[in-house]
Structure formats: C-alpha cells, structure tokens
Design a protein around this motif. Structure first.
Motif, PDB file in Angstrom:
ATOM      1  N   ALA A  68     -56.324 -27.907  16.374  1.00 23.01           N
ATOM      2  CA  ALA A  68     -56.423 -27.521  17.781  1.00 23.01           C
ATOM      3  C   ALA A  68     -56.017 -26.067  17.996  1.00 23.01           C
ATOM      4  CB  ALA A  68     -55.557 -28.437  18.638  1.00 23.01           C
ATOM      5  N   PHE A  69     -55.083 -25.564  17.185  1.00 18.83           N
ATOM      6  CA  PHE A  69     -54.578 -24.207  17.374  1.00 18.83           C
ATOM      7  C   PHE A  69     -55.200 -23.194  16.422  1.00 18.83           C
ATOM      8  CE2 PHE A  69     -51.555 -26.561  19.805  1.00 18.83           C
ATOM      9  CZ  PHE A  69     -51.134 -25.683  20.787  1.00 18.83           C
ATOM     10  N   LEU A  70     -56.023 -23.632  15.511  1.00 21.57           N
ATOM     11  CA  LEU A  70     -56.674 -22.756  14.535  1.00 21.57           C
ATOM     12  C   LEU A  70     -57.534 -21.660  15.168  1.00 21.57           C
ATOM     13  CD1 LEU A  70     -56.820 -22.308  11.525  1.00 21.57           C
ATOM     14  CD2 LEU A  70     -58.786 -23.814  11.433  1.00 21.57           C
ATOM     15  N   PRO A  71     -58.227 -21.892  16.296  1.00 22.23           N
ATOM     16  CA  PRO A  71     -59.046 -20.823  16.888  1.00 22.23           C
ATOM     17  C   PRO A  71     -58.263 -19.576  17.306  1.00 22.23           C
ATOM     18  CG  PRO A  71     -59.641 -22.936  17.838  1.00 22.23           C
ATOM     19  CD  PRO A  71     -58.433 -23.165  16.991  1.00 22.23           C
ATOM     20  N   PHE A  72     -56.949 -19.675  17.438  1.00 26.14           N
ATOM     21  CA  PHE A  72     -56.159 -18.549  17.930  1.00 26.14           C
ATOM     22  C   PHE A  72     -55.628 -17.656  16.827  1.00 26.14           C
ATOM     23  CE2 PHE A  72     -55.882 -22.061  20.929  1.00 26.14           C
ATOM     24  CZ  PHE A  72     -56.538 -21.465  21.992  1.00 26.14           C
ATOM     25  N   GLY A  73     -55.733 -18.081  15.567  1.00 32.88           N
ATOM     26  CA  GLY A  73     -55.281 -17.237  14.465  1.00 32.88           C
ATOM     27  C   GLY A  73     -54.844 -18.049  13.262  1.00 32.88           C
ATOM     28  N   GLU A  74     -54.484 -17.321  12.214  1.00 37.45           N
ATOM     29  CA  GLU A  74     -54.044 -17.941  10.962  1.00 37.45           C
ATOM     30  C   GLU A  74     -52.714 -18.677  11.175  1.00 37.45           C
ATOM     31  OE1 GLU A  74     -54.645 -19.013   7.129  1.00 37.45           O
ATOM     32  OE2 GLU A  74     -55.992 -17.711   8.266  1.00 37.45           O
ATOM     33  N   ILE A  75     -52.678 -19.950  10.786  1.00 35.19           N
ATOM     34  CA  ILE A  75     -51.482 -20.777  10.965  1.00 35.19           C
ATOM     35  C   ILE A  75     -50.706 -20.827   9.653  1.00 35.19           C
ATOM     36  CG2 ILE A  75     -50.658 -23.115  11.421  1.00 35.19           C
ATOM     37  CD1 ILE A  75     -53.011 -23.411  13.367  1.00 35.19           C
ATOM     38  N   VAL A  76     -49.399 -20.578   9.743  1.00 32.81           N
ATOM     39  CA  VAL A  76     -48.524 -20.609   8.576  1.00 32.81           C
ATOM     40  C   VAL A  76     -47.967 -22.006   8.358  1.00 32.81           C
ATOM     41  CG1 VAL A  76     -46.378 -19.692   7.596  1.00 32.81           C
ATOM     42  CG2 VAL A  76     -47.893 -18.193   8.887  1.00 32.81           C
ATOM     43  N   ASP A  77     -47.529 -22.654   9.462  1.00 35.89           N
ATOM     44  CA  ASP A  77     -46.872 -23.957   9.321  1.00 35.89           C
ATOM     45  C   ASP A  77     -47.023 -24.754  10.618  1.00 35.89           C
ATOM     46  OD1 ASP A  77     -45.314 -25.969   8.117  1.00 35.89           O
ATOM     47  OD2 ASP A  77     -43.451 -25.149   8.947  1.00 35.89           O
ATOM     48  N   VAL A  78     -47.107 -26.069  10.482  1.00 39.25           N
ATOM     49  CA  VAL A  78     -47.118 -26.990  11.619  1.00 39.25           C
ATOM     50  C   VAL A  78     -46.061 -28.048  11.337  1.00 39.25           C
ATOM     51  CG1 VAL A  78     -48.449 -28.681  12.923  1.00 39.25           C
ATOM     52  CG2 VAL A  78     -49.556 -26.619  12.094  1.00 39.25           C
ATOM     53  N   THR A  79     -45.190 -28.272  12.316  1.00 40.65           N
ATOM     54  CA  THR A  79     -44.114 -29.255  12.156  1.00 40.65           C
ATOM     55  C   THR A  79     -44.085 -30.165  13.372  1.00 40.65           C
ATOM     56  OG1 THR A  79     -42.813 -27.590  11.002  1.00 40.65           O
ATOM     57  CG2 THR A  79     -41.640 -29.540  11.736  1.00 40.65           C
ATOM     58  N   ILE A  80     -44.035 -31.474  13.123  1.00 37.45           N
ATOM     59  CA  ILE A  80     -43.855 -32.459  14.188  1.00 37.45           C
ATOM     60  C   ILE A  80     -42.638 -33.293  13.789  1.00 37.45           C
ATOM     61  CG2 ILE A  80     -44.850 -34.389  15.457  1.00 37.45           C
ATOM     62  CD1 ILE A  80     -47.610 -33.290  14.858  1.00 37.45           C
ATOM     63  N   PRO A  81     -41.488 -33.078  14.453  1.00 38.59           N
ATOM     64  CA  PRO A  81     -40.266 -33.795  14.077  1.00 38.59           C
ATOM     65  C   PRO A  81     -40.397 -35.309  14.242  1.00 38.59           C
ATOM     66  CG  PRO A  81     -39.745 -31.945  15.499  1.00 38.59           C
ATOM     67  CD  PRO A  81     -41.227 -32.101  15.507  1.00 38.59           C
ATOM     68  N   LYS A  82     -39.841 -36.018  13.286  1.00 37.72           N
ATOM     69  CA  LYS A  82     -39.831 -37.485  13.303  1.00 37.72           C
ATOM     70  C   LYS A  82     -38.669 -37.970  14.160  1.00 37.72           C
ATOM     71  CE  LYS A  82     -43.156 -37.595  10.271  1.00 37.72           C
ATOM     72  NZ  LYS A  82     -44.443 -37.399  10.859  1.00 37.72           N
ATOM     73  N   PRO A  83     -38.704 -39.214  14.626  1.00 39.14           N
ATOM     74  CA  PRO A  83     -37.593 -39.749  15.439  1.00 39.14           C
ATOM     75  C   PRO A  83     -36.291 -39.792  14.642  1.00 39.14           C
ATOM     76  CG  PRO A  83     -39.497 -41.226  15.491  1.00 39.14           C
ATOM     77  CD  PRO A  83     -39.788 -40.167  14.485  1.00 39.14           C
ATOM     78  N   ASP A  84     -35.166 -39.634  15.364  1.00 39.12           N
ATOM     79  CA  ASP A  84     -33.855 -39.678  14.714  1.00 39.12           C
ATOM     80  C   ASP A  84     -33.514 -41.076  14.223  1.00 39.12           C
ATOM     81  OD1 ASP A  84     -33.411 -36.988  15.111  1.00 39.12           O
ATOM     82  OD2 ASP A  84     -32.375 -37.285  17.020  1.00 39.12           O
ATOM     83  N   LEU A  85     -33.870 -42.072  15.008  1.00 32.41           N
ATOM     84  CA  LEU A  85     -33.526 -43.450  14.651  1.00 32.41           C
ATOM     85  C   LEU A  85     -34.564 -44.029  13.693  1.00 32.41           C
ATOM     86  CD1 LEU A  85     -32.578 -44.776  18.201  1.00 32.41           C
ATOM     87  CD2 LEU A  85     -31.025 -44.105  16.378  1.00 32.41           C
ATOM     88  N   PRO A  86     -34.124 -44.581  12.572  1.00 28.16           N
ATOM     89  CA  PRO A  86     -35.080 -45.170  11.632  1.00 28.16           C
ATOM     90  C   PRO A  86     -35.768 -46.410  12.209  1.00 28.16           C
ATOM     91  CG  PRO A  86     -32.832 -45.333  10.773  1.00 28.16           C
ATOM     92  CD  PRO A  86     -32.765 -44.616  12.077  1.00 28.16           C
ATOM     93  N   SER A  87     -35.163 -47.063  13.197  1.00 30.34           N
ATOM     94  CA  SER A  87     -35.742 -48.272  13.783  1.00 30.34           C
ATOM     95  C   SER A  87     -36.847 -47.965  14.795  1.00 30.34           C
ATOM     96  CB  SER A  87     -34.648 -49.107  14.450  1.00 30.34           C
ATOM     97  OG  SER A  87     -34.061 -48.365  15.493  1.00 30.34           O
ATOM     98  N   SER A  88     -37.034 -46.684  15.122  1.00 30.87           N
ATOM     99  CA  SER A  88     -38.039 -46.293  16.111  1.00 30.87           C
ATOM    100  C   SER A  88     -39.445 -46.551  15.588  1.00 30.87           C
ATOM    101  CB  SER A  88     -37.883 -44.811  16.452  1.00 30.87           C
ATOM    102  OG  SER A  88     -38.889 -44.424  17.343  1.00 30.87           O
ATOM    103  N   LYS A  89     -40.287 -47.062  16.467  1.00 34.85           N
ATOM    104  CA  LYS A  89     -41.678 -47.368  16.113  1.00 34.85           C
ATOM    105  C   LYS A  89     -42.606 -46.161  16.324  1.00 34.85           C
ATOM    106  CE  LYS A  89     -40.973 -51.879  15.545  1.00 34.85           C
ATOM    107  NZ  LYS A  89     -40.022 -52.054  14.477  1.00 34.85           N
ATOM    108  N   ASP A  90     -42.115 -45.119  17.008  1.00 30.43           N
ATOM    109  CA  ASP A  90     -42.939 -43.943  17.282  1.00 30.43           C
ATOM    110  C   ASP A  90     -43.118 -43.103  16.017  1.00 30.43           C
ATOM    111  OD1 ASP A  90     -43.139 -44.597  19.991  1.00 30.43           O
ATOM    112  OD2 ASP A  90     -41.255 -43.562  20.459  1.00 30.43           O
ATOM    113  N   PRO A  91     -44.321 -42.557  15.808  1.00 29.81           N
ATOM    114  CA  PRO A  91     -44.558 -41.737  14.619  1.00 29.81           C
ATOM    115  C   PRO A  91     -43.883 -40.362  14.700  1.00 29.81           C
ATOM    116  CG  PRO A  91     -46.531 -41.814  15.975  1.00 29.81           C
ATOM    117  CD  PRO A  91     -45.550 -42.743  16.600  1.00 29.81           C
TER     118      PRO A  91
END
Length: 155
Positions: free
Chosen positions: A28-51
């Motif tokens: 989605a962000f590639l059209p704006f320039g060269e991307i070095v890194d993409v990070t999506i933090p995971k939930p703190d709780l291991p019991s969380s069902k959210d990705p």
C-alpha cells in the motif's frame, strides 16, 4: 542511518484491520518510495486472538517519501477502515512517564533539577529570621454573639 534521520523517515499507521499483514502494508505504501522496513507489533498477551495490535510502522529510504505518504494516505480507507498516518514518535523509555515503575524523585534528572542545596536552605532561614512576621491585626478582635468586635486596648 542515524536514529534521528531514521525516525523522520518512519510513519505510524493506525487503525489497521486484522486481515492486514506486513506485505499488504508494504504494498500500500510502495507508490510513495523505497521502503526499508515494515513492522506490525504483535499483541502483548499470548492469549490474545488478534494477529496484531491494530497499528504498524513503515520506514522509508528517504524522509520526503515519508512526508508524501502521510500527505496522501492519512484519513484514507484501507481494507474497509479509515487509517491514520502520521510521523512516528520516538519510543518512550520504560522508566519515563505515567507507565514508569520508578518513583519520579528516584530519577537522577528530577533530583538534579529539584534538589535544594544546604546553602540555599541556610539563606532562606536567615532571611526569615531577619524579617519576623508582623503582628496579626485579627488577634485584637474578640468574638461576640453578634460577631467580632474590636477589644479596647488599655495602654
């Protein structure tokens, strides 16, 4: 790349749908320039069902590309949700702010800023001793059923 220039070229992306992954965000962000890194933090709780926690960071090669991405993508729709795109802020130290596990007066910076030297305490005491408080004019009033009245002084 220094941390300051790296921070200027990183954008925060909030309001992500659970179906979004790092590849989709990068695409989605590639059209704006060269991307070095993409990070999506995971939930703190291991019991969380959210990705993930619903936000991510996209780091660009050049800071101007990051500004372009912010200008064009902020408040846009992505996977059925309106996303917020803003400059990334530096990560707070765990010993700072409201989430700190250390009392404020135990930090070195606070002590250095708020400590009062013995010389200052002594000077304040001497100033107070040199200027004794004046007699309180309210002491000469006596209370009565109708209210206070001025006592007649016998001199």
């Amino acid at each position: 790349m220094s941390d300051a220039s790296r921070l200027k070229s990183t954008v925060y992306v909030g309001g992500l749908e659970n179906a979004v992954n790092e590849k989709l965000l990068a695409d989605a962000f590639l059209p704006f320039g060269e991307i070095v890194d993409v990070t999506i933090p995971k939930p703190d709780l291991p019991s969380s069902k959210d990705p993930h926690r619903g936000f991510g960071y996209v780091e660009f090669e050049v800071a101007t590309d990051a500004k372009e991405a912010i200008d064009n993508m902020d408040q846009s729709e992505f996977f059925g949700r309106v996303i917020k795109v803003a400059p990334a802020k530096p990560q707070k130290d765990s010993n700072e702010g409201l989430g700190s596990k250390t009392a404020i007066w135990e930090t070195e910076g606070w002590i250095a800023q708020h400590a009062v030297s013995e010389e200052d305490k002594l000077a304040a005491q001497q100033a107070q001793d040199a200027n004794p408080p004046s007699k309180d004019p309210m002491r000469s009033l006596a209370s009565d059923a109708a209210g206070p009245r001025l006592e007649e002084s016998t001199s």
